[in-house]
Design an enzyme around this catalytic site. Structure first.
Site, PDB file in Angstrom:
ATOM      1  N   ASP A  47       0.825  -1.206   0.000  1.00  0.00           N
ATOM      2  CA  ASP A  47       0.000   0.000   0.000  1.00  0.00           C
ATOM      3  C   ASP A  47       0.859   1.255   0.000  1.00  0.00           C
ATOM      4  OD1 ASP A  47      -2.731   0.703  -0.239  1.00  0.00           O
ATOM      5  OD2 ASP A  47      -2.703   1.521   1.783  1.00  0.00           O
ATOM      6  N   GLU A  88       0.139  10.987   5.022  1.00  0.00           N
ATOM      7  CA  GLU A  88      -0.082   9.547   4.904  1.00  0.00           C
ATOM      8  C   GLU A  88       1.223   8.816   4.552  1.00  0.00           C
ATOM      9  OE1 GLU A  88      -2.902   6.902   2.031  1.00  0.00           O
ATOM     10  OE2 GLU A  88      -3.901   8.409   3.288  1.00  0.00           O
ATOM     11  N   GLU A 140     -11.437   5.896  -2.134  1.00  0.00           N
ATOM     12  CA  GLU A 140     -11.359   6.421  -0.764  1.00  0.00           C
ATOM     13  C   GLU A 140     -12.386   5.745   0.145  1.00  0.00           C
ATOM     14  OE1 GLU A 140      -8.706   7.863  -0.388  1.00  0.00           O
ATOM     15  OE2 GLU A 140      -8.685   9.999  -0.890  1.00  0.00           O
ATOM     16  N   GLU A 210      -9.870  -3.466  -5.550  1.00  0.00           N
ATOM     17  CA  GLU A 210      -9.716  -3.438  -4.096  1.00  0.00           C
ATOM     18  C   GLU A 210      -9.742  -4.852  -3.517  1.00  0.00           C
ATOM     19  OE1 GLU A 210      -9.039  -1.001  -2.050  1.00  0.00           O
ATOM     20  OE2 GLU A 210      -9.216   0.716  -3.394  1.00  0.00           O
TER      21      GLU A 210
END
EC number: 3.5.1.-
Length: 221
Positions: A47, A88, A140, A210
């Site tokens: 990620d 982030e 998101e 995803e």
């Protein structure tokens, strides 16, 4: 009662893949405390690479919001999301040190590469603004819904993973996702049937990517 738009209709229509993305076994394993830490470390490394590739996508969304939206507030919402990615990335670096994940040695796996290629394709000027905003919301929202689930009542999320869950499961991120969704819905209201079909397809494809990303984290490709 909250007004239901196209996105809500599509989620109902594609409920199985939406649930697969937002209640994946990897996410459920964090919530119930059974998560394999090696899987979490795999997810963390992959990620981190994805987020670095996500930055130019969001920058492209920002440019489109400035050029194509007709609403100045769109730019402010997207700018807020882009700005948060700096924090982030720093969070990922901190977590990498904590979990002994050397990001410089992490190689993007197949699911990661395919997802990033999909984002690259969405950056084409040929892709309509409502389509790219629908994709942006979906990307998101999956993390918001997934990690918020890990913080809900009755969770057994390991304390050392609550920071990750709070990063995307907090109320502020939920409000941000809602603002992005409002933009997408407003644009979809005035879209042609062709654009609506493209946006629906892109939404489903985001959800599929995803799911594949979660699967990769559990040891798949």
């Amino acid at each position: 009662m909250e007004k239901r738009g196209m996105i809500d209709t599509w989620i109902d229509k594609h409920r199985s893949i939406y649930t697969a993305a937002t209640r994946h076994a990897f996410v459920v394993s964090i919530r119930d405390g059974s998560v394999d830490i090696s899987s979490f470390r795999t997810w963390l490394g992959q990620d981190y690479l994805f987020v670095r590739g996500f930055v130019p996508f969001v920058a492209n969304v920002l440019i489109r919001a400035c050029k194509d939206s007709g609403e100045s507030s769109d730019m402010e919402v997207v700018l807020g999301g882009l700005a948060s990615l700096n924090d982030e990335i720093e969070w990922f670096k901190s977590e990498g040190s904590k979990w002994d994940v050397d990001f410089s040695t992490v190689v993007p796996q197949k699911a990661n590469q395919e997802y990033r290629r999909f984002l690259d394709a969405l950056m084409s000027s040929e892709v309509k603004y409502p389509v790219i905003m629908t994709a942006f919301w979906a990307i998101e929202a999956v993390y918001q819904e997934s990690f918020a689930h890990c913080l809900e009542d009755g969770n057994k999320t390991p304390v050392e993973l609550t920071g990750a869950c709070h990063r995307w499961g907090n109320d502020g991120f939920k409000q941000y996702c809602s603002a992005v969704k409002d933009i997408a819905e407003r644009c979809l209201e005035n879209s042609s049937g062709e654009v609506l079909a493209e946006a629906e397809d892109v939404l489903v494809r985001v959800l599929e990517h995803e799911v594949a990303f979660w699967e990769m984290s559990r040891g798949g490709q």
